[in-house]
Scaffold this motif. Structure first.
Motif, mmCIF file in Angstrom:
data_model
loop_
_atom_site.group_PDB
_atom_site.id
_atom_site.type_symbol
_atom_site.label_atom_id
_atom_site.label_comp_id
_atom_site.label_asym_id
_atom_site.label_seq_id
_atom_site.Cartn_x
_atom_site.Cartn_y
_atom_site.Cartn_z
ATOM 1 N N UNK A 34 25.024 47.187 34.959
ATOM 2 C CA UNK A 34 25.536 45.951 34.366
ATOM 3 C C UNK A 34 26.905 45.589 34.956
ATOM 4 N N UNK A 35 27.745 46.586 35.194
ATOM 5 C CA UNK A 35 29.051 46.311 35.806
ATOM 6 C C UNK A 35 28.870 45.763 37.215
ATOM 7 N N UNK A 36 27.949 46.333 37.955
ATOM 8 C CA UNK A 36 27.659 45.823 39.295
ATOM 9 C C UNK A 36 27.111 44.411 39.274
ATOM 10 N N UNK A 37 26.293 44.109 38.283
ATOM 11 C CA UNK A 37 25.754 42.753 38.153
ATOM 12 C C UNK A 37 26.870 41.754 37.844
ATOM 13 N N UNK A 38 27.850 42.160 37.027
ATOM 14 C CA UNK A 38 28.986 41.271 36.750
ATOM 15 C C UNK A 38 29.755 40.953 38.030
ATOM 16 N N UNK A 39 29.972 41.962 38.850
ATOM 17 C CA UNK A 39 30.682 41.747 40.114
ATOM 18 C C UNK A 39 29.851 40.865 41.039
ATOM 19 N N UNK A 40 28.546 41.118 41.117
ATOM 20 C CA UNK A 40 27.670 40.317 41.970
ATOM 21 C C UNK A 40 27.624 38.858 41.528
ATOM 22 N N UNK A 41 27.513 38.623 40.231
ATOM 23 C CA UNK A 41 27.482 37.249 39.724
ATOM 24 C C UNK A 41 28.803 36.543 40.020
ATOM 25 N N UNK A 42 29.913 37.240 39.830
ATOM 26 C CA UNK A 42 31.208 36.648 40.163
ATOM 27 C C UNK A 42 31.303 36.314 41.634
ATOM 28 N N UNK A 43 30.809 37.203 42.491
ATOM 29 C CA UNK A 43 30.853 36.955 43.932
ATOM 30 C C UNK A 43 29.953 35.779 44.321
ATOM 31 N N UNK A 88 21.191 43.317 27.815
ATOM 32 C CA UNK A 88 22.287 42.702 28.565
ATOM 33 C C UNK A 88 22.117 42.897 30.065
ATOM 34 N N UNK A 89 21.736 44.101 30.480
ATOM 35 C CA UNK A 89 21.523 44.376 31.901
ATOM 36 C C UNK A 89 20.371 43.537 32.445
ATOM 37 N N UNK A 90 19.309 43.381 31.657
ATOM 38 C CA UNK A 90 18.177 42.569 32.096
ATOM 39 C C UNK A 90 18.562 41.095 32.224
ATOM 40 N N UNK A 91 19.355 40.597 31.285
ATOM 41 C CA UNK A 91 19.806 39.202 31.351
ATOM 42 C C UNK A 91 20.694 38.980 32.569
ATOM 43 N N UNK A 92 21.607 39.918 32.827
ATOM 44 C CA UNK A 92 22.473 39.797 34.000
ATOM 45 C C UNK A 92 21.665 39.854 35.293
ATOM 46 N N UNK A 93 20.637 40.703 35.337
ATOM 47 C CA UNK A 93 19.771 40.761 36.513
ATOM 48 C C UNK A 93 19.043 39.440 36.703
ATOM 49 N N UNK A 94 18.504 38.878 35.631
ATOM 50 C CA UNK A 94 17.813 37.585 35.716
ATOM 51 C C UNK A 94 18.750 36.472 36.145
ATOM 52 N N UNK A 95 19.964 36.500 35.643
ATOM 53 C CA UNK A 95 20.942 35.485 36.023
ATOM 54 C C UNK A 95 21.309 35.603 37.508
#
Length: 100
Positions: A34-43, A88-95
């Motif tokens: 999930x932390x990695x997904x937050x960084x990826x979405x921000x990037x 939350x991790x699944x939602x971030x992955x989908x996003x």
């Protein structure tokens, strides 16, 4: 001569059991993901600065998790927290998938 054993004799175990260890491992993997997904979405959203903001968000979310549970990886993690983390991790992955 009396010989003393170097092993402790009590039930002073670090682990609370196999199921608790598995839950802790899954929580560690999901928190990292999930932390990695937050960084990826921000990037994806704003380039390097967005990645930096994602890192700040990831660090903040780990501190929030620690504040809720007392430790980052508590001995007995509630199932409700595990389910919330998985959702939350699944939602971030989908996003992230939808944005790329």
């Amino acid at each position: 001569m009396i010989q003393q054993s170097s092993r402790p004799t009590g039930g002073n175990r670090v682990s609370a059991g196999t199921a608790s260890d598995v839950k802790t491992f899954i929580a560690a993997a999901l928190l990292t993901f999930a932390a990695g997904m937050l960084v990826l979405i921000g990037y994806i959203m704003a380039g390097g600065f967005g990645g930096f903001l994602g890192i700040i968000g990831a660090v903040w979310s780990v501190f929030w998790w620690k504040g809720v549970h007392g430790k980052v990886f508590p001995r007995d993690l509630p199932g409700k927290s595990m389910a919330g983390l998985a959702v939350t991790a699944a939602i971030l992955l989908g996003l992230a998938y939808a944005m790329s």
